[in-house]
Structure formats: structure tokens, C-alpha cells
Design a protein around this motif. Sequence first.
Motif, PDB file in Angstrom:
ATOM      1  N   ARG A 115     -36.108  42.172  -2.252  1.00  0.00           N
ATOM      2  CA  ARG A 115     -37.158  41.586  -1.415  1.00  0.00           C
ATOM      3  C   ARG A 115     -37.072  40.066  -1.344  1.00  0.00           C
ATOM      4  N   LEU A 116     -36.164  39.475  -2.108  1.00  0.00           N
ATOM      5  CA  LEU A 116     -36.019  38.020  -2.137  1.00  0.00           C
ATOM      6  C   LEU A 116     -35.358  37.534  -0.846  1.00  0.00           C
ATOM      7  N   SER A 117     -35.976  36.566  -0.179  1.00  0.00           N
ATOM      8  CA  SER A 117     -35.496  36.125   1.135  1.00  0.00           C
ATOM      9  C   SER A 117     -34.456  35.012   1.079  1.00  0.00           C
ATOM     10  N   VAL A 118     -34.333  34.349  -0.060  1.00  0.00           N
ATOM     11  CA  VAL A 118     -33.306  33.324  -0.262  1.00  0.00           C
ATOM     12  C   VAL A 118     -32.599  33.673  -1.567  1.00  0.00           C
ATOM     13  N   VAL A 119     -31.308  33.998  -1.449  1.00  0.00           N
ATOM     14  CA  VAL A 119     -30.559  34.518  -2.588  1.00  0.00           C
ATOM     15  C   VAL A 119     -29.390  33.590  -2.903  1.00  0.00           C
ATOM     16  N   PRO A 120     -29.271  33.125  -4.157  1.00  0.00           N
ATOM     17  CA  PRO A 120     -28.072  32.357  -4.504  1.00  0.00           C
ATOM     18  C   PRO A 120     -26.857  33.285  -4.527  1.00  0.00           C
ATOM     19  N   VAL A 121     -25.719  32.739  -4.148  1.00  0.00           N
ATOM     20  CA  VAL A 121     -24.477  33.505  -4.123  1.00  0.00           C
ATOM     21  C   VAL A 121     -23.455  32.737  -4.956  1.00  0.00           C
ATOM     22  N   SER A 122     -22.940  33.362  -5.994  1.00  0.00           N
ATOM     23  CA  SER A 122     -21.931  32.694  -6.818  1.00  0.00           C
ATOM     24  C   SER A 122     -20.669  32.484  -5.995  1.00  0.00           C
ATOM     25  N   GLU A 123     -19.822  31.580  -6.446  1.00  0.00           N
ATOM     26  CA  GLU A 123     -18.570  31.347  -5.727  1.00  0.00           C
ATOM     27  C   GLU A 123     -17.727  32.620  -5.684  1.00  0.00           C
ATOM     28  N   PHE A 124     -17.716  33.394  -6.771  1.00  0.00           N
ATOM     29  CA  PHE A 124     -16.967  34.652  -6.791  1.00  0.00           C
ATOM     30  C   PHE A 124     -17.483  35.601  -5.710  1.00  0.00           C
ATOM     31  N   TYR A 125     -18.816  35.791  -5.654  1.00  0.00           N
ATOM     32  CA  TYR A 125     -19.394  36.686  -4.657  1.00  0.00           C
ATOM     33  C   TYR A 125     -19.149  36.151  -3.243  1.00  0.00           C
ATOM     34  N   TRP A 126     -19.270  34.839  -3.074  1.00  0.00           N
ATOM     35  CA  TRP A 126     -19.036  34.244  -1.753  1.00  0.00           C
ATOM     36  C   TRP A 126     -17.620  34.571  -1.276  1.00  0.00           C
ATOM     37  N   GLN A 127     -16.639  34.290  -2.124  1.00  0.00           N
ATOM     38  CA  GLN A 127     -15.243  34.534  -1.733  1.00  0.00           C
ATOM     39  C   GLN A 127     -14.998  36.017  -1.473  1.00  0.00           C
ATOM     40  N   ARG A 128     -15.594  36.839  -2.288  1.00  0.00           N
ATOM     41  CA  ARG A 128     -15.409  38.289  -2.120  1.00  0.00           C
ATOM     42  C   ARG A 128     -16.055  38.767  -0.814  1.00  0.00           C
ATOM     43  N   LEU A 129     -17.262  38.292  -0.523  1.00  0.00           N
ATOM     44  CA  LEU A 129     -17.934  38.667   0.720  1.00  0.00           C
ATOM     45  C   LEU A 129     -17.171  38.154   1.942  1.00  0.00           C
ATOM     46  N   ILE A 130     -16.642  36.942   1.851  1.00  0.00           N
ATOM     47  CA  ILE A 130     -15.827  36.397   2.947  1.00  0.00           C
ATOM     48  C   ILE A 130     -14.622  37.293   3.178  1.00  0.00           C
ATOM     49  N   SER A 131     -13.956  37.691   2.100  1.00  0.00           N
ATOM     50  CA  SER A 131     -12.765  38.542   2.272  1.00  0.00           C
ATOM     51  C   SER A 131     -13.135  39.903   2.859  1.00  0.00           C
ATOM     52  N   LEU A 132     -14.296  40.426   2.510  1.00  0.00           N
ATOM     53  CA  LEU A 132     -14.729  41.705   3.071  1.00  0.00           C
ATOM     54  C   LEU A 132     -15.083  41.578   4.563  1.00  0.00           C
ATOM     55  N   THR A 133     -15.715  40.482   4.946  1.00  0.00           N
ATOM     56  CA  THR A 133     -16.043  40.318   6.371  1.00  0.00           C
ATOM     57  C   THR A 133     -14.789  40.081   7.193  1.00  0.00           C
ATOM     58  N   ASP A 134     -13.800  39.421   6.614  1.00  0.00           N
ATOM     59  CA  ASP A 134     -12.556  39.175   7.335  1.00  0.00           C
ATOM     60  C   ASP A 134     -11.664  40.414   7.384  1.00  0.00           C
ATOM     61  N   SER A 135     -11.816  41.310   6.419  1.00  0.00           N
ATOM     62  CA  SER A 135     -10.936  42.472   6.371  1.00  0.00           C
ATOM     63  C   SER A 135     -11.485  43.671   7.126  1.00  0.00           C
ATOM     64  N   THR A 136     -12.712  43.562   7.627  1.00  0.00           N
ATOM     65  CA  THR A 136     -13.306  44.715   8.320  1.00  0.00           C
ATOM     66  C   THR A 136     -13.162  44.602   9.830  1.00  0.00           C
ATOM     67  N   LYS A 137     -12.246  43.791  10.309  1.00  0.00           N
ATOM     68  CA  LYS A 137     -12.046  43.594  11.758  1.00  0.00           C
ATOM     69  C   LYS A 137     -11.731  44.898  12.444  1.00  0.00           C
TER      70      LYS A 137
END
Length: 137
Positions: A115-137
Motif C-alpha cells: 500500500r506504500l505509494s513511494v517505494v525505495p528501490v535498491s541499486e540491485f533491484y533497479w538494475q534487475r527491474l531495468i533488465s526485466l523491462t528491456d528483456s520483455t520486448k
Amino acid sequence: MAYWLLKTEPKKYSYFNLEQDGSTVWDGVNNALALKHIRNMLLGDLAFIYHTDQERQIIGIAEVISQPYPDPTLNDAKRVVVDVKPLRRVSAPLALAQIRQNEEFTDFDLLRLPRLSVVPVSEFYWQRLISLTDSTK
């Protein structure tokens, strides 16, 4: 630089609205922990824009373009906002269901504190999420 995830209801204000506007004041946050996170934002930080409601997906990336400041529409110094501008849409939206299925995200606050509307994202999670968004083309 820090990384964040900002939730928005796309029917009220979507990432596409942000693209049209060029920038916006990220306001409407009431939760004390979410407000604490906004107070920790710095100029140049990056944030995923996450659509809530039925979509429940990361849709784009924005940049924080101001220091936190009191919401000018309210008379409450505790209610802070930041200005953000769009950087780019993700290659393919990344659904919450996809994130939940990945065991790497077990401790991610998006899953732990849904329910938290502003969530911190660690650098590890950021990089992992970026790779997932780029790989789901």
C-alpha cells in the motif's frame, strides 16, 4: 543517486499525462513513511512510474528535478512534494505478477508493503527491474 518507485492511479494521472505535461509536482502523498521517502529524494534521482488499479505495472522512468519542498497547495510543512519529469517509457511494461514470480524480489518493499505509494528501490533491484523491462520486448 537513489532510486524510487512512484505509484499513480492511471485514471487520475498516468505516465502518459507526465509525458504530455513535460513535468509535474508529485503530490497527494499522505502516508508518513512515503513522505519520509520523498524527503530523502535528491535532484537527479530516478524513479519508476508504476500504474496502480487494474494495470499494476511499471510503465516508465522519471527523474526527480527538484529538492523536496512543502506542498504549496496545503498549509502543512510535513506534506512534501518533488517535481519530476519523464525520461522514457520502459520497453515493455513490467507487471506486478511478473515481479512476484521472481524470487529475487522477496524483500522488495513493493511486495512487502503493497500500500506504500513511494517505494525505495535498491541499486540491485533497479538494475534487475531495468533488465526485466528491456528483456520483455
